[in-house]
Scaffold this motif. Structure first.
Motif, short mmCIF file in Angstrom:
data_model
loop_
_atom_site.label_atom_id
_atom_site.label_comp_id
_atom_site.label_asym_id
_atom_site.label_seq_id
_atom_site.Cartn_x
_atom_site.Cartn_y
_atom_site.Cartn_z
N ASN A 76 0.82 -1.22 0.00
CA ASN A 76 0.00 0.00 0.00
C ASN A 76 0.85 1.26 0.00
O ASN A 76 0.57 2.22 -0.72
N HIS A 77 1.90 1.27 0.83
CA HIS A 77 2.73 2.47 0.90
C HIS A 77 3.58 2.65 -0.34
O HIS A 77 3.78 3.78 -0.79
N THR A 78 4.05 1.56 -0.93
CA THR A 78 4.80 1.66 -2.18
C THR A 78 3.94 2.32 -3.25
O THR A 78 4.40 3.18 -4.01
N HIS A 79 2.66 1.94 -3.27
CA HIS A 79 1.69 2.55 -4.18
C HIS A 79 1.45 4.03 -3.83
O HIS A 79 1.48 4.91 -4.70
N PHE A 80 1.26 4.27 -2.54
CA PHE A 80 0.89 5.61 -2.04
C PHE A 80 1.90 6.68 -2.44
O PHE A 80 1.53 7.76 -2.91
N TRP A 81 3.21 6.38 -2.26
CA TRP A 81 4.24 7.40 -2.58
C TRP A 81 4.15 7.80 -4.04
O TRP A 81 4.42 8.95 -4.39
N THR A 82 3.81 6.86 -4.90
CA THR A 82 3.84 7.17 -6.34
C THR A 82 2.60 7.90 -6.84
O THR A 82 2.65 8.51 -7.90
N VAL A 83 1.50 7.81 -6.11
CA VAL A 83 0.30 8.50 -6.58
C VAL A 83 0.23 9.93 -6.02
O VAL A 83 -0.74 10.65 -6.23
N MET A 84 1.30 10.32 -5.31
CA MET A 84 1.41 11.72 -4.87
C MET A 84 2.63 12.33 -5.54
O MET A 84 3.53 11.61 -6.00
N GLY A 85 2.68 13.64 -5.56
CA GLY A 85 3.86 14.29 -6.11
C GLY A 85 3.79 15.79 -5.93
O GLY A 85 2.74 16.35 -5.62
N PRO A 86 4.97 16.44 -6.10
CA PRO A 86 4.99 17.90 -6.04
C PRO A 86 4.37 18.49 -7.31
O PRO A 86 4.32 17.82 -8.35
N ASN A 87 3.91 19.72 -7.25
CA ASN A 87 3.28 20.40 -8.39
C ASN A 87 2.21 19.52 -9.02
O ASN A 87 2.12 19.38 -10.23
N ALA A 88 1.40 18.91 -8.18
CA ALA A 88 0.39 17.97 -8.66
C ALA A 88 -1.01 18.46 -8.26
O ALA A 88 -1.22 19.65 -8.07
N GLY A 89 -1.93 17.52 -8.13
CA GLY A 89 -3.30 17.88 -7.79
C GLY A 89 -4.04 18.43 -9.00
O GLY A 89 -3.66 18.16 -10.14
N GLY A 90 -5.08 19.16 -8.76
CA GLY A 90 -5.88 19.71 -9.86
C GLY A 90 -6.76 18.66 -10.49
O GLY A 90 -7.06 17.63 -9.88
N ASP A 91 -7.14 18.92 -11.74
CA ASP A 91 -8.07 18.02 -12.41
C ASP A 91 -7.36 16.78 -12.94
O ASP A 91 -6.20 16.85 -13.33
N PRO A 92 -8.07 15.65 -12.99
CA PRO A 92 -7.51 14.44 -13.61
C PRO A 92 -7.22 14.69 -15.09
O PRO A 92 -7.73 15.64 -15.68
N ILE A 93 -6.39 13.81 -15.67
CA ILE A 93 -6.03 13.95 -17.08
C ILE A 93 -6.30 12.63 -17.81
O ILE A 93 -6.51 11.59 -17.18
N GLY A 94 -6.29 12.68 -19.11
CA GLY A 94 -6.30 11.47 -19.94
C GLY A 94 -7.60 10.69 -19.88
O GLY A 94 -8.67 11.23 -19.59
N ASP A 95 -7.47 9.39 -20.14
CA ASP A 95 -8.65 8.52 -20.18
C ASP A 95 -9.28 8.36 -18.80
O ASP A 95 -10.49 8.17 -18.69
N VAL A 96 -8.45 8.44 -17.75
CA VAL A 96 -9.03 8.28 -16.41
C VAL A 96 -9.94 9.46 -16.09
O VAL A 96 -10.95 9.31 -15.38
N ALA A 97 -9.60 10.63 -16.62
CA ALA A 97 -10.47 11.81 -16.43
C ALA A 97 -11.84 11.56 -17.06
O ALA A 97 -12.89 11.83 -16.45
N LYS A 98 -11.83 11.01 -18.27
CA LYS A 98 -13.10 10.68 -18.95
C LYS A 98 -13.88 9.63 -18.18
O LYS A 98 -15.10 9.72 -18.01
#
Ligand code: MN
Length: 203
Positions: A76-98
Motif C-alpha cells: 500500500n505504501h509503495t503505491h501511495f508514494w507514487t500517486v502523490m507528487g509535487p506540483n500535482a493535484g488539480g483536475d484528472p487527465i487522460g482517459d481516467v479523467a473521462k
C-alpha cells in the motif's frame, strides 16, 4: 532476496505545504520501513520471500496475519508514494479523467465520494479508486488490506489509494481527518493514476 524500502520519488518536503516534511519522514522512514522489516521477518527462510509482493497480496488468504498486515503495509505504501507528487493535484487527465466523468458524473462528484470513503472508514484504513470489470469504483479497506487481496469485500485493481491512518496526518491535522483529505487532493499525481488506469485495463 529480502523486501526493501523503496526510495521516496521526491524529497520529504516536496509535498509542502499540503503534507508536511516531518509526517513524510516518519511515515516513509519509520512506518513503511517497519512494514518491510516485519514482512521480511514473517517470511524469513520461506520460498515466498522471493515472490513479487503483488503475488503475495493476491493470495493473501494463504498467509498468516503478520504477512497480511505487513505485506499489505508494504504494498500500500509503495503505491501511495507514487500517486502523490509535487506540483500535482488539480483536475484528472487522460482517459481516467473521462472515466471519472462517466462513472461519477464529474470530478467534483468523484471528489465528494472519495473523500467520504476516507472520512467514514472507521479506525485505520485506506480509501481506493479501483478498476473492477473495466469500470471505476470507489471503496475502502480496513487496516493494511487492499482491493487486490482475495479476502477483500470489494475486489479490483487499485489505481489511487489514500492512507487514512492517523499516522498519515496526526502531526499536522490532529483529529481532523477531513482536513488532511482535502490536502491530499492537492498532491494527487494524475499522471501516475492515468498510467495505473491504463495498466489495470490491460489486466
Ligand atoms: Mn501509512
Amino acid at each position: 532476496m529480502a523486501f526493501e524500502l523503496p526510495a521516496l520519488p521526491y524529497a520529504y518536503d516536496a509535498l509542502e505545504p499540503h503534507i508536511d516534511k516531518l509526517t513524510m519522514e516518519i511515515h516513509h522512514n519509520k512506518h513503511h520501513q517497519a512494514y518491510v522489516t516485519n514482512l521480511n521477518k514473517a517470511l524469513e527462510g520461506k520460498p515466498e520471500a522471493s515472490l513479487p509482493i503483488e503475488e503475495i497480496i493476491k493470495h493473501i488468504s494463504k498467509y498468516p496475519a503478520a504477512v497480511r498486515n505487513n505485506g499489505g503495509g508494504h504494498f500500500n505504501h509503495t503505491h501511495f508514494w507514487t500517486v502523490m507528487g509535487p506540483n500535482a493535484g488539480g483536475d484528472p487527465i487522460g482517459d481516467v479523467a473521462k472515466a471519472i466523468n462517466t462513472s461519477f458524473g464529474s470530478y467534483a462528484e468523484f471528489k465528494t465520494k472519495f473523500a467520504a470513503a476516507g472520512a467514514t472508514r472507521f479506525g485505520s484504513g485506506w480509501a481506493w479508486l479501483i478498476v473492477a470489470d473495466g469500470k471505476l469504483e470507489i471503496t475502502s479497506t480496513p487496516n493494511q488490506d487492499n482491493p487486490l487481496m482475495d479476502i477483500a469485500e470489494v475486489k479490483g485493481t487499485p489505481i489511487l489509494g489514500m492512507d487514512v491512518w492517523e499516522h498519515a496526518y496526526y502531526l499536522k491535522h490532529q483529529n481532523r481527518r477531513p482536513e488532511y483529505i482535502e490536502s491530499f487532493f492537492h498532491v494527487i499525481n494524475w499522471h501516475t493514476v492515468e498510467t495505473n488506469y491504463q495498466n489495470a485495463l490491460k489486466g
